[in-house]
Design a protein around this motif. Structure first.
Motif, PDB file in Angstrom:
ATOM      1  N   ASP A  55     -24.335  -5.616   6.643  1.00 56.41           N
ATOM      2  CA  ASP A  55     -25.449  -6.576   6.723  1.00 56.41           C
ATOM      3  C   ASP A  55     -26.738  -5.795   6.983  1.00 56.41           C
ATOM      4  O   ASP A  55     -26.729  -4.561   7.042  1.00 56.41           O
ATOM      5  CB  ASP A  55     -25.170  -7.665   7.775  1.00 56.41           C
ATOM      6  N   ILE A  56     -27.835  -6.511   7.144  1.00 53.49           N
ATOM      7  CA  ILE A  56     -29.130  -5.821   7.283  1.00 53.49           C
ATOM      8  C   ILE A  56     -29.179  -4.935   8.541  1.00 53.49           C
ATOM      9  O   ILE A  56     -29.530  -3.747   8.441  1.00 53.49           O
ATOM     10  CB  ILE A  56     -30.305  -6.828   7.224  1.00 53.49           C
ATOM     11  N   PRO A  57     -28.814  -5.457   9.728  1.00 51.71           N
ATOM     12  CA  PRO A  57     -28.869  -4.568  10.912  1.00 51.71           C
ATOM     13  C   PRO A  57     -28.009  -3.312  10.739  1.00 51.71           C
ATOM     14  O   PRO A  57     -28.410  -2.228  11.142  1.00 51.71           O
ATOM     15  CB  PRO A  57     -28.346  -5.449  12.052  1.00 51.71           C
ATOM     16  N   GLU A  58     -26.839  -3.475  10.107  1.00 50.39           N
ATOM     17  CA  GLU A  58     -25.974  -2.295   9.901  1.00 50.39           C
ATOM     18  C   GLU A  58     -26.607  -1.305   8.917  1.00 50.39           C
ATOM     19  O   GLU A  58     -26.495  -0.092   9.065  1.00 50.39           O
ATOM     20  CB  GLU A  58     -24.598  -2.746   9.371  1.00 50.39           C
ATOM     21  N   THR A  59     -27.297  -1.860   7.913  1.00 46.66           N
ATOM     22  CA  THR A  59     -27.979  -0.991   6.937  1.00 46.66           C
ATOM     23  C   THR A  59     -29.102  -0.216   7.627  1.00 46.66           C
ATOM     24  O   THR A  59     -29.258   0.996   7.421  1.00 46.66           O
ATOM     25  CB  THR A  59     -28.561  -1.852   5.787  1.00 46.66           C
ATOM     26  N   VAL A  60     -29.861  -0.915   8.465  1.00 42.29           N
ATOM     27  CA  VAL A  60     -30.967  -0.250   9.187  1.00 42.29           C
ATOM     28  C   VAL A  60     -30.405   0.852  10.088  1.00 42.29           C
ATOM     29  O   VAL A  60     -30.954   1.946  10.181  1.00 42.29           O
ATOM     30  CB  VAL A  60     -31.782  -1.279  10.026  1.00 42.29           C
ATOM     31  N   GLU A  61     -29.282   0.559  10.719  1.00 44.01           N
ATOM     32  CA  GLU A  61     -28.648   1.549  11.607  1.00 44.01           C
ATOM     33  C   GLU A  61     -28.272   2.811  10.828  1.00 44.01           C
ATOM     34  O   GLU A  61     -28.493   3.926  11.289  1.00 44.01           O
ATOM     35  CB  GLU A  61     -27.390   0.898  12.224  1.00 44.01           C
ATOM     36  N   LYS A  62     -27.710   2.629   9.639  1.00 40.42           N
ATOM     37  CA  LYS A  62     -27.341   3.780   8.790  1.00 40.42           C
ATOM     38  C   LYS A  62     -28.584   4.592   8.441  1.00 40.42           C
ATOM     39  O   LYS A  62     -28.573   5.813   8.444  1.00 40.42           O
ATOM     40  CB  LYS A  62     -26.692   3.298   7.484  1.00 40.42           C
ATOM     41  N   MET A  63     -29.665   3.875   8.079  1.00 42.27           N
ATOM     42  CA  MET A  63     -30.911   4.563   7.730  1.00 42.27           C
ATOM     43  C   MET A  63     -31.443   5.332   8.934  1.00 42.27           C
ATOM     44  O   MET A  63     -31.909   6.456   8.823  1.00 42.27           O
ATOM     45  CB  MET A  63     -31.970   3.548   7.265  1.00 42.27           C
ATOM     46  N   TRP A  64     -31.360   4.694  10.083  1.00 42.22           N
ATOM     47  CA  TRP A  64     -31.830   5.301  11.339  1.00 42.22           C
ATOM     48  C   TRP A  64     -31.083   6.615  11.591  1.00 42.22           C
ATOM     49  O   TRP A  64     -31.663   7.617  11.996  1.00 42.22           O
ATOM     50  CB  TRP A  64     -31.596   4.288  12.458  1.00 42.22           C
ATOM     51  N   GLU A  65     -29.765   6.584  11.341  1.00 44.44           N
ATOM     52  CA  GLU A  65     -28.951   7.808  11.532  1.00 44.44           C
ATOM     53  C   GLU A  65     -29.420   8.916  10.605  1.00 44.44           C
ATOM     54  O   GLU A  65     -29.528  10.068  10.996  1.00 44.44           O
ATOM     55  CB  GLU A  65     -27.469   7.512  11.224  1.00 44.44           C
ATOM     56  N   VAL A  66     -29.701   8.541   9.338  1.00 41.92           N
ATOM     57  CA  VAL A  66     -30.159   9.531   8.356  1.00 41.92           C
ATOM     58  C   VAL A  66     -31.493  10.129   8.808  1.00 41.92           C
ATOM     59  O   VAL A  66     -31.685  11.350   8.789  1.00 41.92           O
ATOM     60  CB  VAL A  66     -30.304   8.885   6.944  1.00 41.92           C
ATOM     61  N   VAL A  67     -32.406   9.282   9.247  1.00 42.00           N
ATOM     62  CA  VAL A  67     -33.722   9.751   9.690  1.00 42.00           C
ATOM     63  C   VAL A  67     -33.559  10.636  10.929  1.00 42.00           C
ATOM     64  O   VAL A  67     -34.165  11.709  11.037  1.00 42.00           O
ATOM     65  CB  VAL A  67     -34.674   8.563   9.996  1.00 42.00           C
ATOM     66  N   GLY A  68     -32.693  10.202  11.844  1.00 45.28           N
ATOM     67  CA  GLY A  68     -32.468  10.947  13.089  1.00 45.28           C
ATOM     68  C   GLY A  68     -32.038  12.375  12.831  1.00 45.28           C
ATOM     69  O   GLY A  68     -32.456  13.300  13.528  1.00 45.28           O
TER      70      GLY A  68
END
Ligand code: DC
Length: 246
Positions: free
Chosen positions: A228-241
């Motif tokens: 879902d959207i929050p999970e997608t944002v979390e994945k993106m956050w990990e990539v950025v991190g």
């Protein structure tokens, strides 16, 4: 830059601290229609305190203008002329909404109409028009601290972006999302109609000559078919991190 200046500009308490003296990242997100890019990218930008740029809106605004002015959208030269005298400004309205102004007129409620949906991919194939859009998008990114999403962010507009993400989902899932989106806007379309429009959009966006949709070199793929959207944002956050080195 001398050491003294460097120390000043890196101090968070210093009045000298500004995005100009210490640029944030440029994050380029690409992906097909209805992959959830816009919402996820917007939330990612909010979390980072970055500017958010939805480049699809710019192409949608131009499509609306071309339709209003009855410009032949198959005539790439006429579209290049149209864009020359056009001012587009995007103003955040709330966390998830952006107000779109074209030559000073608020056109927010028109840019996702069925007509614009139908023609935007075609308008976006015009090379001259894209050139102007790309220049404006780069200007917006001049100070960094930007999450930009579209079809050619990592490949053409920001090939040297700090982070590149390619967001994808299965065709069936994207069609389902588009159908739901339409329904929420009061448009009850048949599933087949939504699928046909999406397939057409995918075909034009990925097969056009200028800046076709491609996974950019170095882009991290996130498949959010089952997220879902929050999970997608979390994945993106990990990539950025992983890209932020402290
Ligand atoms: O992301 P969206 O569905 O709002 O984009 C609408 C259209 O705009 C898309 O079908 C292709 C075009 N587009 C583009 O060509 N390049 C971009 N960077 C963003 C969008």
């Amino acid at each position: 830059m001398g050491q003294g200046n460097k120390t000043k500009s890196l101090s968070a308490n210093s009045k000298q601290f500004s995005p100009l003296s210490r640029k944030g990242l440029v994050i380029a997100i690409d992906g097909p229609a209805a992959s959830g890019k816009s919402t996820a990218a917007r939330l990612l930008a909010k979390r980072l305190g970055y500017l958010y740029l939805d480049t699809g809106i710019m192409y949608r605004a131009l499509t609306w203008k071309a339709l209003r002015d009855k410009v032949d959208i198959k005539n790439s030269k006429a579209l290049s002329e149209l864009v020359k005298g056009t001012r587009i400004s995007l103003k955040p309205k709330s966390d998830l909404n952006i107000q779109v102004y074209l030559d000073g007129k608020d056109i927010t409620s028109f840019i996702r109409s069925p007509e614009v949906n139908k023609y935007v991919s075609l308008v976006s194939t015009a090379g001259g028009l894209r050139k102007v859009m790309v220049a404006q998008q780069r200007e917006i990114a001049r100070c960094g601290s930007l999450v930009a999403e579209g079809r050619d962010m990592g490949t053409v507009v920001f090939p040297r972006a700090d982070v590149k993400i390619f967001l994808q989902a299965s065709f069936e899932e994207r069609a389902k999302r588009r159908w739901k989106e339409n329904k929420e806007r009061g448009l009850s379309l048949a599933t087949e109609e939504v699928e046909a429009e999406l397939a057409n959009r995918d075909r034009i966006d990925s097969q056009r000559k200028t800046s076709p949709l491609r996974r950019a070199k170095g882009a991290i793929v996130i498949d959010n078919t089952h997220l879902d959207i929050p999970e997608t944002v979390e994945k993106m956050w990990e990539v950025v991190g992983k890209k932020i080195k402290c």
